[in-house]
Motif scaffolding. Structure first.
Motif, PDB file in Angstrom:
ATOM      1  N   ARG A 105       9.617  13.565 -11.811  1.00  0.00           N
ATOM      2  CA  ARG A 105       9.216  12.163 -11.905  1.00  0.00           C
ATOM      3  C   ARG A 105       7.844  11.882 -11.291  1.00  0.00           C
ATOM      4  O   ARG A 105       7.191  10.917 -11.681  1.00  0.00           O
ATOM      5  CB  ARG A 105      10.248  11.276 -11.205  1.00  0.00           C
ATOM      6  N   GLU A 106       7.447  12.676 -10.289  1.00  0.00           N
ATOM      7  CA  GLU A 106       6.238  12.357  -9.547  1.00  0.00           C
ATOM      8  C   GLU A 106       5.155  13.431  -9.662  1.00  0.00           C
ATOM      9  O   GLU A 106       4.019  13.144 -10.013  1.00  0.00           O
ATOM     10  CB  GLU A 106       6.582  12.136  -8.069  1.00  0.00           C
ATOM     11  N   THR A 107       5.508  14.670  -9.353  1.00  0.00           N
ATOM     12  CA  THR A 107       4.506  15.729  -9.317  1.00  0.00           C
ATOM     13  C   THR A 107       4.041  16.124 -10.706  1.00  0.00           C
ATOM     14  O   THR A 107       2.833  16.261 -10.935  1.00  0.00           O
ATOM     15  CB  THR A 107       5.064  16.964  -8.575  1.00  0.00           C
ATOM     16  N   ASP A 108       4.969  16.333 -11.633  1.00  0.00           N
ATOM     17  CA  ASP A 108       4.582  16.778 -12.975  1.00  0.00           C
ATOM     18  C   ASP A 108       3.614  15.811 -13.664  1.00  0.00           C
ATOM     19  O   ASP A 108       2.601  16.255 -14.213  1.00  0.00           O
ATOM     20  CB  ASP A 108       5.815  17.045 -13.841  1.00  0.00           C
ATOM     21  N   PRO A 109       3.877  14.483 -13.651  1.00  0.00           N
ATOM     22  CA  PRO A 109       2.898  13.581 -14.277  1.00  0.00           C
ATOM     23  C   PRO A 109       1.534  13.601 -13.571  1.00  0.00           C
ATOM     24  O   PRO A 109       0.494  13.520 -14.221  1.00  0.00           O
ATOM     25  CB  PRO A 109       3.546  12.194 -14.155  1.00  0.00           C
ATOM     26  N   THR A 110       1.543  13.747 -12.253  1.00  0.00           N
ATOM     27  CA  THR A 110       0.284  13.801 -11.509  1.00  0.00           C
ATOM     28  C   THR A 110      -0.478  15.071 -11.855  1.00  0.00           C
ATOM     29  O   THR A 110      -1.703  15.042 -12.073  1.00  0.00           O
ATOM     30  CB  THR A 110       0.547  13.725  -9.990  1.00  0.00           C
ATOM     31  N   LEU A 111       0.230  16.180 -11.934  1.00  0.00           N
ATOM     32  CA  LEU A 111      -0.392  17.452 -12.299  1.00  0.00           C
ATOM     33  C   LEU A 111      -0.982  17.372 -13.696  1.00  0.00           C
ATOM     34  O   LEU A 111      -2.117  17.817 -13.935  1.00  0.00           O
ATOM     35  CB  LEU A 111       0.645  18.571 -12.200  1.00  0.00           C
ATOM     36  N   HIS A 112      -0.253  16.782 -14.627  1.00  0.00           N
ATOM     37  CA  HIS A 112      -0.745  16.615 -15.992  1.00  0.00           C
ATOM     38  C   HIS A 112      -2.031  15.782 -15.998  1.00  0.00           C
ATOM     39  O   HIS A 112      -3.025  16.142 -16.651  1.00  0.00           O
ATOM     40  CB  HIS A 112       0.331  15.956 -16.863  1.00  0.00           C
ATOM     41  N   LEU A 113      -2.039  14.667 -15.269  1.00  0.00           N
ATOM     42  CA  LEU A 113      -3.215  13.806 -15.212  1.00  0.00           C
ATOM     43  C   LEU A 113      -4.392  14.527 -14.567  1.00  0.00           C
ATOM     44  O   LEU A 113      -5.527  14.437 -15.057  1.00  0.00           O
ATOM     45  CB  LEU A 113      -2.905  12.523 -14.431  1.00  0.00           C
ATOM     46  N   LEU A 114      -4.147  15.254 -13.471  1.00  0.00           N
ATOM     47  CA  LEU A 114      -5.226  15.981 -12.811  1.00  0.00           C
ATOM     48  C   LEU A 114      -5.834  17.037 -13.731  1.00  0.00           C
ATOM     49  O   LEU A 114      -7.062  17.224 -13.741  1.00  0.00           O
ATOM     50  CB  LEU A 114      -4.732  16.636 -11.523  1.00  0.00           C
ATOM     51  N   ARG A 115      -5.005  17.717 -14.494  1.00  0.00           N
ATOM     52  CA  ARG A 115      -5.529  18.709 -15.443  1.00  0.00           C
ATOM     53  C   ARG A 115      -6.400  18.037 -16.497  1.00  0.00           C
ATOM     54  O   ARG A 115      -7.480  18.527 -16.838  1.00  0.00           O
ATOM     55  CB  ARG A 115      -4.380  19.478 -16.089  1.00  0.00           C
ATOM     56  N   GLU A 116      -5.906  16.923 -17.019  1.00  0.00           N
ATOM     57  CA  GLU A 116      -6.654  16.191 -18.045  1.00  0.00           C
ATOM     58  C   GLU A 116      -7.987  15.680 -17.495  1.00  0.00           C
ATOM     59  O   GLU A 116      -9.044  15.861 -18.116  1.00  0.00           O
ATOM     60  CB  GLU A 116      -5.814  15.018 -18.556  1.00  0.00           C
ATOM     61  N   GLU A 146     -10.295  20.123  -6.374  1.00  0.00           N
ATOM     62  CA  GLU A 146      -9.592  20.482  -5.151  1.00  0.00           C
ATOM     63  C   GLU A 146      -8.151  19.953  -5.164  1.00  0.00           C
ATOM     64  O   GLU A 146      -7.217  20.649  -4.790  1.00  0.00           O
ATOM     65  CB  GLU A 146     -10.337  19.932  -3.930  1.00  0.00           C
ATOM     66  N   MET A 147      -7.980  18.714  -5.621  1.00  0.00           N
ATOM     67  CA  MET A 147      -6.631  18.146  -5.699  1.00  0.00           C
ATOM     68  C   MET A 147      -5.792  18.914  -6.719  1.00  0.00           C
ATOM     69  O   MET A 147      -4.622  19.208  -6.467  1.00  0.00           O
ATOM     70  CB  MET A 147      -6.712  16.665  -6.080  1.00  0.00           C
ATOM     71  N   LEU A 148      -6.376  19.256  -7.859  1.00  0.00           N
ATOM     72  CA  LEU A 148      -5.666  20.026  -8.877  1.00  0.00           C
ATOM     73  C   LEU A 148      -5.247  21.386  -8.327  1.00  0.00           C
ATOM     74  O   LEU A 148      -4.098  21.810  -8.506  1.00  0.00           O
ATOM     75  CB  LEU A 148      -6.527  20.205 -10.125  1.00  0.00           C
ATOM     76  N   ASN A 149      -6.151  22.067  -7.645  1.00  0.00           N
ATOM     77  CA  ASN A 149      -5.807  23.370  -7.060  1.00  0.00           C
ATOM     78  C   ASN A 149      -4.646  23.251  -6.081  1.00  0.00           C
ATOM     79  O   ASN A 149      -3.744  24.086  -6.066  1.00  0.00           O
ATOM     80  CB  ASN A 149      -7.028  23.993  -6.376  1.00  0.00           C
ATOM     81  N   PHE A 150      -4.670  22.210  -5.259  1.00  0.00           N
ATOM     82  CA  PHE A 150      -3.578  21.992  -4.312  1.00  0.00           C
ATOM     83  C   PHE A 150      -2.247  21.793  -5.045  1.00  0.00           C
ATOM     84  O   PHE A 150      -1.251  22.437  -4.726  1.00  0.00           O
ATOM     85  CB  PHE A 150      -3.884  20.779  -3.421  1.00  0.00           C
ATOM     86  N   GLN A 156       3.483  26.051  -7.804  1.00  0.00           N
ATOM     87  CA  GLN A 156       3.815  27.477  -7.934  1.00  0.00           C
ATOM     88  C   GLN A 156       4.713  27.917  -6.779  1.00  0.00           C
ATOM     89  O   GLN A 156       5.719  28.602  -6.992  1.00  0.00           O
ATOM     90  CB  GLN A 156       2.531  28.305  -7.955  1.00  0.00           C
ATOM     91  N   TRP A 157       4.379  27.518  -5.564  1.00  0.00           N
ATOM     92  CA  TRP A 157       5.194  27.870  -4.398  1.00  0.00           C
ATOM     93  C   TRP A 157       6.595  27.288  -4.532  1.00  0.00           C
ATOM     94  O   TRP A 157       7.583  27.966  -4.290  1.00  0.00           O
ATOM     95  CB  TRP A 157       4.517  27.361  -3.120  1.00  0.00           C
ATOM     96  N   TYR A 158       6.674  26.018  -4.960  1.00  0.00           N
ATOM     97  CA  TYR A 158       7.975  25.376  -5.134  1.00  0.00           C
ATOM     98  C   TYR A 158       8.819  26.137  -6.165  1.00  0.00           C
ATOM     99  O   TYR A 158      10.001  26.407  -5.931  1.00  0.00           O
ATOM    100  CB  TYR A 158       7.810  23.913  -5.568  1.00  0.00           C
TER     101      TYR A 158
END
Length: 188
Positions: A105-116, A146-150, A156-158
């Motif tokens: 609900r939270e991380t995946d949409p943020t990751l998608h937006l950061l990649r875009e 930097e935020m995307l890398n984090f 990946q760790w999760y």
């Protein structure tokens, strides 16, 4: 809270409700979860409403939310037609399910937006970052990268730890400062 709860249970349920609010969860939802977690037997909605002193409609809505998270399920009781509800009892698995849902609900949409946004920021364009163009000033581009890398590293760790059996995760948690020493990092 009604007198049917012992003081220890009542204190835990109230605290869990407060913590739930801090995590962005409705207080009643969290209290119902706490009650079901502590209950040795499945409870029906009326028992939950009476025990917590909340409206039956609020209980129904809250139970649906908890079922949507996957941490509460319907349990049938012999001789009773009503639906009863129980919480997961394995704390480790319960938190894994909660983390999975929060990630979805939270991380995946943020990751998608950061990649875009990172991809758009790398493009040559109008430099203004407007709706049609790409390209961002170097500072914004670096901040996004930097935020995307984090987020990618933590995801990946999760995912790696999520696939580990519970005893392995428990051992990993118990390692504490031993890992830091192994890596040559001092803890303060």
């Amino acid at each position: 809270m009604p007198a049917s709860l012992n003081p220890i249970s009542e204190k835990f349920i109230l605290h869990w409700g407060e913590m739930g609010q801090r995590w962005g969860i409705n207080r009643t939802v969290a209290q119902i979860h706490a009650l079901l977690y502590l209950s040795p037997k499945p409870l029906h909605a009326e028992e939950i409403a009476d025990t917590l002193g909340v409206a039956r409609s609020n209980v129904s809505t809250s139970l649906k939310e908890l079922q949507g998270w996957g941490i509460v399920r319907v349990a049938h009781v012999m001789g009773d037609r009503r639906d009863h509800f129980e919480s997961m009892k394995d704390v480790w698995e319960m938190f894994r399910v909660i983390l999975d849902e929060r990630k979805k609900r939270e991380t995946d949409p943020t990751l998608h937006l950061l990649r875009e946004l990172s991809a758009r920021a790398e493009k040559k364009g109008d430099g203004g970052g407007g709706a049609g163009g790409g390209g961002a000033d170097p500072y914004v581009r670096d901040r996004l990268k930097e935020m995307l890398n984090f987020f990618e590293l933590m995801t990946q760790w999760y995912e790696q730890t999520r696939s580990m059996p519970t005893p392995a995760v428990q051992n990993l948690c118990k390692l504490g400062d031993k890992v830091a020493r192994l890596l040559g990092v001092g803890l303060t």
